[in-house]
Write an enzyme that holds these catalytic residues in place. Sequence first.
Site, PDB file in Angstrom:
ATOM      1  N   CYS A 108       0.865  -1.184   0.000  1.00  0.00           N
ATOM      2  CA  CYS A 108       0.000   0.000   0.000  1.00  0.00           C
ATOM      3  C   CYS A 108       0.898   1.230   0.000  1.00  0.00           C
ATOM      4  CB  CYS A 108      -0.956  -0.002   1.195  1.00  0.00           C
ATOM      5  SG  CYS A 108      -0.167   0.241   2.797  1.00  0.00           S
ATOM      6  N   ASP A 109       0.302   2.387   0.143  1.00  0.00           N
ATOM      7  CA  ASP A 109       1.054   3.625   0.016  1.00  0.00           C
ATOM      8  C   ASP A 109       2.149   3.738   1.064  1.00  0.00           C
ATOM      9  OD1 ASP A 109       1.378   6.168  -1.309  1.00  0.00           O
ATOM     10  OD2 ASP A 109       0.649   7.091   0.523  1.00  0.00           O
TER      11      ASP A 109
END
Length: 556
Positions: A467-468
């Site tokens: 994810c980010d």
Amino acid sequence: MTTASATKKPGGARVAVQRFGTFLSGMIMPNIAAFIAWGFITMLFIPAGFFGANSPFGWHWAPVAEIIGGGGDPAVIGWNGAMTQLAAGDVSAYVGLVGPMVSYLLPLLIANTAGRMVYGERGGVVATIAVMGVIVGTDIPMFLGAMIMGPIAAYATKQMDRIWDGKIKPGFEMLVNNFSAGILGMILAIIGFFVFGPIMLGISTVLGAAVAWLVSLGLLPLLSIIVEPAKVLFLNNAINHGVFTPLGIEQAADTGKSILFLIEANPGPGLGLLLAFTFFGVGAAKASAPGAIVIQFFGGIHEIYFPYALAKPMTILALIAGGATGVATNALLGGGLAFPAAPGSIIAVTAAGIGPGVGNLVVVYLSVVLAAAVSFLVAAIILRASRKRDLLADGDTFGAAIAQTEANKGKASAAMAALRNSDSRDRAAERDADSALDKLETQAATGGREDGGLLTTKQVRSIVFACDAGMGSSAMGASVLRNKIKKAGIEGVTVVNKAIANLDGSADLIITQNQLTDRARQKSPEAIHVSVDNFMNSPKYEEVVDLVRDQHQDGA
């Protein structure tokens, strides 16, 4: 997996913005523990802290508070060997931990992290040297200076090394590398002291004045018009840790708290949205919303509600209204946090809000409650207005997914025909429908190049959830799949979570949310990429487990 020619990268602008935002937040997020440590030390030991001389609870811990918080008289206390400085009236006083941590430790950690992101360990060392010049060349915490000078110094090191790459005689590599980095670091530190530091001091002054201007005019809530839509596009970490945290730390160092820490991190708007889906949603969104509330509100993983907002874009208006309400409440009543609430959990918000006093915590709680209430009311109106239409659409979702899949592929297929003849009310069919929708969303996000399906030609032994930031939603998804693989009795397969920026090509299979698949593929083009819309509950997990199980059985 479907492949088609494409003349341009889909979502190129979005991916570029996400990448830049991730770079900004990537300098801060690995060091959040240090920010929290500084926040707790400040909360406990400054004169107005829990154990300070002016403790609101009367819990003065003398002389520890005067030593750790700084300001105590060594001649009176008698703790020898600790660092001291001249205070007002030319009296010697303990330096303590609070000032050095915010002035030196935190900016230098940011600088080192930024340098490593650009050019590994060597870039981190030179960036740290250069930013030290910026720090001592100013009289305020230089977080913004570290976030700008750090990458510049590392990039300069990278370019310098290219000049004599492959030209150094054997045996002189260490000499040239160490002296070149040291000399460049010295030059950049001097430049940082005399040139960069004063410039950053001016920029910080302008930004601080801009925030004060927005507060004085009551315009700060309008930031929610930008912040809330940007969050659901996975720019939440970039906004919070790349922009608000550096400015907020400077503000908190002066006033003891900052409203900026709560503009993005307030869990109220997300809570209100999920409550509205719990009562007025339809289908899978309604069924999964209660569980998402626990994860979002107590776990602080805001990404869990993004798919709900993206599935019903009009509800972003509810998030904007809720966010603006929370910001307005804190602005009017003087609420704020002593340090960043990371993750944005009500537990972290409580810990960061209690430091400035019980009254401040009450205001912070009120901002969360009002933000949730407004977000819930607006989202409820939107969902109620379209409920009948959504119920009808939900009943034919599977058929629409099949038709769209055939349209995207450009032909009908036996598999789609078999799915069309299946009972849409059957649970297995519902899982297939969710899987088909996952593929459609991935196709939309990648311009038809990818459908999120699985390739079975690659042996899978390493699975990464990306994810980010690599800390929130991906950790949650990795835990879910890890348990599924364990229950299936599969051994020899690792499941970990990482930030997309840290993907190194070693993973066999990478799972991301649909909006992030493009970036993950650019980092690890050789891996199998699986796209999901919800890390907590996706039919793709069963496909991954089946794939790995089949491979292990074949290998056995």
